[in-house]
Write a protein that holds these residues in place. Structure first.
Motif, PDB file in Angstrom:
ATOM      1  N   GLU A  11       9.866  30.175  71.016  1.00  0.00           N
ATOM      2  CA  GLU A  11      10.126  31.592  71.314  1.00  0.00           C
ATOM      3  C   GLU A  11      11.240  31.751  72.347  1.00  0.00           C
ATOM      4  OE1 GLU A  11       7.555  29.793  72.046  1.00  0.00           O
ATOM      5  OE2 GLU A  11       6.877  30.159  74.094  1.00  0.00           O
ATOM      6  N   ASP A  12      11.458  30.713  73.190  1.00  0.00           N
ATOM      7  CA  ASP A  12      12.477  30.825  74.248  1.00  0.00           C
ATOM      8  C   ASP A  12      13.891  30.953  73.675  1.00  0.00           C
ATOM      9  OD1 ASP A  12      10.396  30.474  75.945  1.00  0.00           O
ATOM     10  OD2 ASP A  12      10.714  28.314  76.191  1.00  0.00           O
ATOM     11  N   GLU A  13      14.074  30.551  72.423  1.00  0.00           N
ATOM     12  CA  GLU A  13      15.425  30.587  71.842  1.00  0.00           C
ATOM     13  C   GLU A  13      15.788  31.959  71.262  1.00  0.00           C
ATOM     14  OE1 GLU A  13      16.019  27.370  69.045  1.00  0.00           O
ATOM     15  OE2 GLU A  13      14.888  26.007  70.314  1.00  0.00           O
ATOM     16  N   ILE A  14      14.817  32.877  71.218  1.00  0.00           N
ATOM     17  CA  ILE A  14      15.108  34.183  70.600  1.00  0.00           C
ATOM     18  C   ILE A  14      16.055  34.985  71.503  1.00  0.00           C
ATOM     19  CG2 ILE A  14      14.117  36.374  69.817  1.00  0.00           C
ATOM     20  CD1 ILE A  14      11.511  34.826  69.241  1.00  0.00           C
ATOM     21  N   VAL A  15      17.161  35.423  70.942  1.00  0.00           N
ATOM     22  CA  VAL A  15      18.131  36.244  71.673  1.00  0.00           C
ATOM     23  C   VAL A  15      17.801  37.714  71.364  1.00  0.00           C
ATOM     24  CG1 VAL A  15      20.594  36.812  71.886  1.00  0.00           C
ATOM     25  CG2 VAL A  15      19.883  34.433  71.447  1.00  0.00           C
TER      26      VAL A  15
END
Ligand code: SF4
Length: 284
Positions: free
Chosen positions: A243-247
């Protein structure tokens, strides 16, 4: 509000889920063990199992635990025998569908067939299948590489995770080349339906949404292929490990997005992505 839709089929396949559960049960009830290769190509799961006492090893010489787990991809019979010879406990998580492919490869090679495996020669499952042919097997994805024993018998099986249609195209090409050369040709379709089910569900989802988040490790071949299948539909595709990669900008002007995951992606990773999408305005 942005609607969030999950693919009809996504994430852990039954074989991987079973393997992870068997390892978890052993860790809980009998203590530490070594896994011969990654039990699943997902860092989140591997790290969690490692923190509970599962040591990942590449060879039996590295084992520093009383028991060894064979992964869902399976292994050759000689590996099983070597584990026993060393007096180690065995946790055999070989997927039943892979086991069926191993049995077919073994039976056909014992019956005098040259066994041709449609698959990637370096893949652990294919290495195991080759071992079950007792050295009489050959693995390739290229039909022109197929061994054609003159007047002999050839059997074709598949790496389980290969797509069924591609396997049968390969078989058709081999049949054409073998005409007038081979005495007998047998085909055993050992492809697993799970892979295709995830692809089809993702393709259906792509018709209903503007973007799809494909969740899984980049070192997972099945998740990479799932992302390719999604991308080929033309829908905007975001292949993310967590989820940390969602921009946040990815959601600008979106009204409906989809989520899917490869066969090695645990539910917790998918749920974490959905939670993050909700924080960013998603509704599910
Ligand atoms: S993809 Fe199929 S063969 Fe492979 S582990 Fe999963 S259920 Fe078993």
């Amino acid at each position: 509000m942005i609607a969030i839709e999950l693919a009809r089929v996504y994430g852990f396949c039954p074989g991987v889920r079973r393997a992870v559960e068997m390892v978890e049960e052993h860790l809980r009830e009998r203590g530490p063990l070594a896994t011969l290769g990654a039990i699943v190509h997902n860092a989140r799961v591997v790290d969690r199992l490692a923190s509970c006492g599962a040591q990942g090893v590449r060879a039996l010489d590295e084992v520093n635990a009383p028991a060894v787990a064979i992964t869902a991809h399976g292994a050759g019979l000689e590996v099983v025998e070597e584990i026993r010879r060393r007096g180690l406990g065995l946790v055999d998580t070989t997927c039943p569908i892979v086991k069926r492919a191993q049995e077919a490869a073994h039976r056909l090679s014992e019956a005098g067939f040259t066994v041709l495996i449609y698959g990637e020669a370096a893949h652990p499952e294919v290495q195991g299948l080759l071992a079950w042919t007792g050295g009489k097997g050959h693995a390739t994805l290229v039909p022109t590489d197929a061994p054609l024993p003159k007047g002999g018998c050839l059997a074709v099986v598949s790496q389980t995770t290969k797509e069924r249609d591609a396997f049968w195209e390969f078989v058709q090409a081999v049949v054409g080349q073998g005409q007038g050369v081979l005495r007998e040709l047998q085909v055993v379709d050992t492809t697993c339906p799970e892979t295709g089910r995830r692809y089809r569900a993702a393709q259906e989802l792509a018709r209903r949404v503007e973007a799809i988040f494909v969740v899984g490790s980049r070192n997972s071949a099945n998740t990479r292929r799932l992302a390719e299948v999604v991308r080929a539909t033309g829908v905007r595709t975001h292949f993310i490990e967590s989820e940390d990669e969602i921009v946040p900008d990815w959601l600008a002007e979106m009204s409906r997005v989809g989520v899917t995951a490869g066969a090695s992606t645990p539910d917790e990773a998918v749920q974490a992505v959905i939670r993050r999408l909700r924080e960013l305005g998603g509704d599910r």
